[in-house]
Design a protein around this motif. Structure first.
Motif, PDB file in Angstrom:
ATOM      1  N   TRP A 755       0.827  -1.195   0.000  1.00 31.49           N
ATOM      2  CA  TRP A 755       0.000   0.000   0.000  1.00 31.49           C
ATOM      3  C   TRP A 755       0.862   1.245   0.000  1.00 31.49           C
ATOM      4  O   TRP A 755       2.058   1.192   0.283  1.00 31.49           O
ATOM      5  CB  TRP A 755      -0.945   0.003   1.202  1.00 31.49           C
ATOM      6  N   ASP A 756       0.222   2.359  -0.301  1.00 32.82           N
ATOM      7  CA  ASP A 756       0.891   3.647  -0.323  1.00 32.82           C
ATOM      8  C   ASP A 756       0.488   4.384   0.948  1.00 32.82           C
ATOM      9  O   ASP A 756      -0.692   4.607   1.193  1.00 32.82           O
ATOM     10  CB  ASP A 756       0.427   4.412  -1.574  1.00 32.82           C
ATOM     11  N   GLU A 757       1.486   4.722   1.753  1.00 35.06           N
ATOM     12  CA  GLU A 757       1.185   5.381   3.032  1.00 35.06           C
ATOM     13  C   GLU A 757       0.335   6.632   2.853  1.00 35.06           C
ATOM     14  O   GLU A 757      -0.519   6.947   3.673  1.00 35.06           O
ATOM     15  CB  GLU A 757       2.477   5.740   3.772  1.00 35.06           C
ATOM     16  N   ASN A 758       0.612   7.357   1.754  1.00 35.92           N
ATOM     17  CA  ASN A 758      -0.129   8.606   1.539  1.00 35.92           C
ATOM     18  C   ASN A 758      -1.592   8.371   1.218  1.00 35.92           C
ATOM     19  O   ASN A 758      -2.422   9.250   1.396  1.00 35.92           O
ATOM     20  CB  ASN A 758       0.507   9.409   0.407  1.00 35.92           C
ATOM     21  N   LEU A 759      -1.869   7.175   0.713  1.00 38.39           N
ATOM     22  CA  LEU A 759      -3.254   6.874   0.360  1.00 38.39           C
ATOM     23  C   LEU A 759      -3.978   6.111   1.453  1.00 38.39           C
ATOM     24  O   LEU A 759      -5.205   6.011   1.449  1.00 38.39           O
ATOM     25  CB  LEU A 759      -3.288   6.053  -0.936  1.00 38.39           C
ATOM     26  N   ALA A 760      -3.194   5.566   2.381  1.00 32.85           N
ATOM     27  CA  ALA A 760      -3.810   4.740   3.410  1.00 32.85           C
ATOM     28  C   ALA A 760      -4.365   5.594   4.546  1.00 32.85           C
ATOM     29  O   ALA A 760      -4.136   5.333   5.720  1.00 32.85           O
ATOM     30  CB  ALA A 760      -2.808   3.718   3.929  1.00 32.85           C
ATOM     31  N   LYS A 761      -5.039   6.645   4.168  1.00 32.99           N
ATOM     32  CA  LYS A 761      -5.698   7.484   5.169  1.00 32.99           C
ATOM     33  C   LYS A 761      -6.752   8.315   4.454  1.00 32.99           C
ATOM     34  O   LYS A 761      -6.715   8.474   3.237  1.00 32.99           O
ATOM     35  CB  LYS A 761      -4.703   8.378   5.879  1.00 32.99           C
ATOM     36  N   ALA A 762      -7.690   8.823   5.225  1.00 30.70           N
ATOM     37  CA  ALA A 762      -8.785   9.587   4.625  1.00 30.70           C
ATOM     38  C   ALA A 762      -8.244  10.866   3.995  1.00 30.70           C
ATOM     39  O   ALA A 762      -7.189  11.359   4.378  1.00 30.70           O
ATOM     40  CB  ALA A 762      -9.826   9.907   5.683  1.00 30.70           C
ATOM     41  N   SER A 763      -8.991  11.399   3.000  1.00 31.57           N
ATOM     42  CA  SER A 763      -8.501  12.576   2.294  1.00 31.57           C
ATOM     43  C   SER A 763      -8.578  13.831   3.161  1.00 31.57           C
ATOM     44  O   SER A 763      -7.836  14.776   2.958  1.00 31.57           O
ATOM     45  CB  SER A 763      -9.295  12.777   0.998  1.00 31.57           C
ATOM     46  N   SER A 764      -9.478  13.835   4.112  1.00 30.23           N
ATOM     47  CA  SER A 764      -9.504  14.963   5.036  1.00 30.23           C
ATOM     48  C   SER A 764      -9.537  14.386   6.439  1.00 30.23           C
ATOM     49  O   SER A 764      -9.754  13.192   6.625  1.00 30.23           O
ATOM     50  CB  SER A 764     -10.738  15.820   4.802  1.00 30.23           C
ATOM     51  N   ILE A 765      -9.302  15.247   7.406  1.00 25.39           N
ATOM     52  CA  ILE A 765      -9.388  14.747   8.776  1.00 25.39           C
ATOM     53  C   ILE A 765     -10.503  15.475   9.511  1.00 25.39           C
ATOM     54  O   ILE A 765     -10.885  16.594   9.154  1.00 25.39           O
ATOM     55  CB  ILE A 765      -8.045  14.897   9.535  1.00 25.39           C
ATOM     56  N   THR A 766     -11.020  14.794  10.523  1.00 30.90           N
ATOM     57  CA  THR A 766     -12.057  15.403  11.336  1.00 30.90           C
ATOM     58  C   THR A 766     -11.399  16.055  12.533  1.00 30.90           C
ATOM     59  O   THR A 766     -10.792  15.377  13.353  1.00 30.90           O
ATOM     60  CB  THR A 766     -13.053  14.323  11.810  1.00 30.90           C
ATOM     61  N   LEU A 767     -11.510  17.364  12.567  1.00 32.07           N
ATOM     62  CA  LEU A 767     -10.952  18.092  13.706  1.00 32.07           C
ATOM     63  C   LEU A 767     -11.989  18.088  14.819  1.00 32.07           C
ATOM     64  O   LEU A 767     -13.114  18.570  14.640  1.00 32.07           O
ATOM     65  CB  LEU A 767     -10.615  19.535  13.286  1.00 32.07           C
ATOM     66  N   VAL A 768     -11.597  17.508  15.935  1.00 32.41           N
ATOM     67  CA  VAL A 768     -12.511  17.459  17.071  1.00 32.41           C
ATOM     68  C   VAL A 768     -12.280  18.691  17.938  1.00 32.41           C
ATOM     69  O   VAL A 768     -11.151  18.976  18.324  1.00 32.41           O
ATOM     70  CB  VAL A 768     -12.278  16.184  17.896  1.00 32.41           C
TER      71      VAL A 768
END
Length: 825
Positions: A755-768
């Motif tokens: 896998w590609d580390e840069n792709l293995a995460k959501a495109s945006s993050i939820t700021l709590v």
RNA sequence: GCUCUAGUGGCGGAAUCGGUAGACGCGUUGGACUUAAAAUCCAAUCGGGAGCAAUCUCGGUGCCAGUUCAAGUCUGGCCUGGAGCACCA
């Protein structure tokens, strides 16, 4: 591709192909790094049970995962096939234990193959076959030569039901580990392995096993039971020249001795008994001898004993104290004699109370002194009534007092272990014969190596009771001495089956060797086992014995490593309705029925799905169906889209353009699943990730009507990745799907996904956004935001403005890429 | 008694570093499809309270304290279950 999933059809087909292709053959001469995945081999009792299914599925998934990751994986199977049930079955049905065992092995082999396990059957090892037990006997001879196998007269644990002796470890709560009947004491001449020579190193080397659970390690450490203390020798007033040595861990309390206890079996007890006390002592000893383990335990700490009439002299004080015998002193531990300090030992206290023996306080807590009238004081303290040692802390006094005893010649420092030597003689037929003969002239003579194996005789009567069937052979026992050629008698005892299972994992490295149990280069290449998987019930017996064997064989120069099993996974039990599956409870589940109704892939998936491997697993019919439905869902997904899937898809657009959530979800699944398997084999979360990915593909597909070329590539990527990820678990379904989609060779020969580390995460993050530690808002933001920007975004939130209006902001905590907490007053 | 291990919805369980408690599934409820059933699909599902509603609010990871802006997670003490050892001087 067929619209519907027919596991029975698919599974049979592929099992046949794998067998024909010898698909799981392991090559000794591979360039790849080795990986040895091992399940505890079964006793061929008749049929597989769900515990086996769980054990072997776990190891199989590990083996397949490691193979896909580029390891040369050794994943063998064998049979721990000597043992009593075969003999009992033979007696019951008038058959031969060998026939019974062979039939069971044949049936269980069939079942293992139906489970789709990736064993290299060329390396199968069966402990009851002469080509295996020849080497068990050979190893016995090597241990004998080294002085690690010896014969002695000893009080042994006798199980009348099994007609044989048992090792200490095989006595559970005073009962036989196998048949649950009460164990008695008997005096017999028996063969032992000198495992006590290795007590220290077996304990120390537990530290070399970070890959073992602490529970197993502490169990072993407790079993070995190391303690530090001192030996003191006491002169006996009435018997000139006789001394009674005691072992104590509390030399600091030596001034408080008010009596001394020897075990009923103590060697000098007769010399220590005065004529007036002889009758009572004899009676007490006779009773103790008759008592079974269970009776001794069932007395529940009510102490018994009788005085011997003689007295010991305390060399520290010159005081005299009476000698007693009592069964709370154990002849096998320490010196078989105990110095009694009732004020500072709870057992001595109970005994002294009961027999009205005097007490003398020698340790006190200065803050809160106790007179020890109601209970012994066993906490740390300061010495009193102890002459020159008064005022010393008791921990310091242990050393000082022992040093004095050493100086004056009546004692020394002593390290003691609880571990006893391993009794390996069994008065049974179905085991490896102990390869020695007894010659009238030469005594014990080992069978020469070139005469091995000593074969089990066939001309025996299995219907005899109370003795070993082997003794009924007219031809076996009678032999000639290999040394002088004179008349000799063969040993008719066989070896404990735990001997056979203490080295089987070594034989897998070189299973066909007819010159040695294994070649040194091969055993050094494959061992130690990288991952051992099995039940916690073997935490002491099998694992301790195997560790001992490995160390002994290393010292014999047969191999070059210290520990046999690098990593150990002890799987939990399989339960049904909250209790252990057992025939007597009638809550067993037959694997055959599951294979027939749902297929092996469902069984494999389910047994891994609900609990992490180390925990107990509750079998539920609904859970099985749930897994079956899931596999159907996966099948339909593949079948419905088969026409749009191509194995040579190209996903060649720049990273920045990848805003496709499905592509990201696939990368997230690849990373998550790989990590979950790598970290402690968390297969339950692996399977939840299979489901998440499947759900994501369905959702993505459902949202599109027509697929363009790029969509088809994404689809192909997602589905082929899913198949690859699921291949260690759903071994047949994925193989069939791979073939149907036009894959070459076997899915099980494909490399693991990357896998590609840069792709293995959501495109945006939820700021709590928290206010005073409570979540008040969630804002989707770009991952690249700096901490100041995050802070600004949070403070800009309408919710936050509302909540902080008119209040003083004391502090703002920013956790990068995650959270902002605003503290207000 | 000692040692180890665990305690989170109705259930199995999830939650790398202390940072959205309850992922995923089972079960349950409602709905779609169907003559009907099975299968399948969709939705809801920690508890209390407020509101027509979107929603808001309070409580909540065995119990009691503590550390912290923040505790399922760390510290101290306790309770309960499981496993092992058990008169080991």
């Amino acid at each position: 591709m067929k619209e519907n999933y027919f596991p029975q059809e698919i599974e049979k087909k592929w099992q046949k192909i794998w067998e024909e292709n010898d698909a799981f053959h392991v090559d000794d001469n591979s360039d790849k790094p080795k990986y040895f995945a091992l399940s505890m081999f079964p006793y061929p009792s008749g049929k597989l049970h769900m515990g086996h299914v769980r054990n072997y599925t776990i190891t199989d998934v590990i083996a397949r995962f490691k193979k896909a990751q580029g390891f040369n994986v050794l994943h063998p199977m064998g049979w721990d096939s000597f043992g009593l049930p075969a003999e009992n079955a033979a007696m019951k049905h008038g058959a031969n234990p060998e026939t019974w065992t062979d039939e069971n092995i044949a049936y269980m082999t069939k079942q293992l193959k139906m489970l789709g396990l990736s064993y290299d059957w060329n390396r199968e090892v069966t402990t009851c076959k002469p080509d295996y037990y020849k080497w068990t006997q050979w190893l016995f001879l090597q241990l004998y030569k080294k002085g690690l196998a010896y014969k002695k007269e000893a009080a042994v644990n006798w199980c009348d039901e099994c007609g044989t002796v048992l090792a200490n470890e095989q006595v559970i709560d005073g009962k036989c580990w196998r048949c649950d009947s009460v164990v008695e004491k008997k005096y017999l001449s028996q063969w032992f392995f000198k495992i006590t020579d290795y007590a220290e190193v077996l304990l120390e080397d537990l530290d070399k096993l970070p890959g073992w659970g602490d529970n197993v390690k502490t169990m072993q450490a407790n079993w070995i039971g190391k303690s530090h203390g001192a030996i003191f020798r006491f002169k006996v007033k009435e018997v000139e020249g006789l001394e009674v040595p005691v072992y104590t861990t509390r030399p600091d309390t030596v001034h408080g001795i008010t009596y001394l206890v020897v075990a009923p079996e103590y060697k000098d007890i007769e010399k220590l008994t005065t004529p007036e006390n002889k009758a009572a002592v004899e009676e007490y000893r006779a009773n103790a001898r008759k008592m079974t383990e269970i009776e001794r335990l069932s007395t529940e700490r009510v102490k018994t004993g009788v005085p011997l009439g003689t007295h010991g002299i305390n060399p520290f004080t010159g005081e005299e104290f009476p000698l007693w015998t009592a069964d709370y002193a154990l002849v096998e531990y320490g010196t078989g004699a105990v110095m009694a300090v009732p004020t500072h030992d709870t057992r001595d206290f109970d005994f002294a109370k009961k027999f009205n023996l005097p007490m003398k306080v020698v340790i006190q807590n200065p803050e809160n002194p106790s007179d020890c009238k109601d209970a012994a004081y066993t906490e740390p303290g300061v010495l009193v009534n102890s002459g020159e040692f008064n005022g010393m802390k008791n921990e310091d006094a242990k050393k000082a007092i022992t040093e004095k005893a050493v100086r004056e010649g009546f004692g020394e420092f002593k390290t003691q272990y609880r571990l006893r030597d391993w009794l390996i003689s069994r008065q049974r037929y179905w085991g490896a014969p102990i390869p020695v003969v007894y010659c009238e002239k030469c005594g014990i003579v080992p069978v020469p190596e070139d005469q091995l194996p000593v074969l089990l005789p066939k001309d025996v009567d299995f219907s005899v009771v109370g003795k070993s069937p082997i003794t009924t052979s007219p031809t076996f026992a009678e032999t000639t001495c290999p040394h002088c050629g004179g008349k000799a008698r063969r040993e008719t005892d066989t070896m404990d089956t735990f001997v056979c299972s203490s080295w089987y994992y070594l034989r897998y490295s070189d299973p066909k060797n007819s010159n040695l149990p294994f070649a040194k280069d091969k055993v050094n290449k494959w061992l130690p086992v990288d991952q051992y998987v099995g039940g916690i019930e073997h935490a002491i017996l099998h694992l301790l014995y195997s560790r001992f064997f490995t160390k002994a064989l290393r010292d014999l120069g047969l191999l070059d490593f210290d520990e046999p099993f690098k990593n150990l996974l002890t799987q939990g039990m399989v339960l049904k309705d909250g209790s252990k599956m057992s025939k007597s409870k009638g809550n067993t589940v037959d694997p055959d029925e599951i294979f027939e109704n749902f297929g092996a892939d469902t069984a494999r998936l389910f047994i891994l799905s609900d609990s992490p491997p180390a925990r107990d697993f509750d079998w539920s019919d609904a859970g099985v169906e749930g897994c079956y439905k899931f596999l159907n869902r996966v099948w339909r997904l593949i079948a419905a889209n088969a026409d749009d899937i191509s194995l040579d898809y190209k996903l060649e657009f720049p990273l920045a353009k990848v805003n496709d959530d499905l592509v990201r979800n696939v990368h997230i699944a690849m990373k998550g699943i790989t990590n979950d398997i790598s970290n402690d084999f968390q297969f339950n979360t692996v399977i939840s990730k299979y489901r998440e990915l499947t759900n994501a593909i369905y959702e993505w597909r459902g949202a599109k009507k027509e697929l363009n070329a790029e969509d088809k590539a994404v689809m192909s990527f997602a589905i082929i990745s899913l198949i690859k990820l699921m291949s260690p678990v759903a071994v047949h379904l994925t193989e069939e799907a791979w073939a149907e989609l036009g894959g070459k060779g076997s899915i099980h020969d494909q490399p693991w996904c990357e896998w590609d580390e840069n792709l293995a995460k959501a495109s945006s993050i939820t700021l709590v956004v928290q206010v005073n530690g409570k979540v008040k808002d969630k804002i989707e933001v770009d991952e690249a935001l700096s901490q100041d920007e995050m802070k600004a975004v949070a403070l800009d939130s309408p919710r936050v403005k509302e909540l902080t209006d008119g209040k003083e902001i004391v502090k703002v905590i920013v956790v990068p890429k995650k959270l902002v907490n605003i503290v207000v007053k």
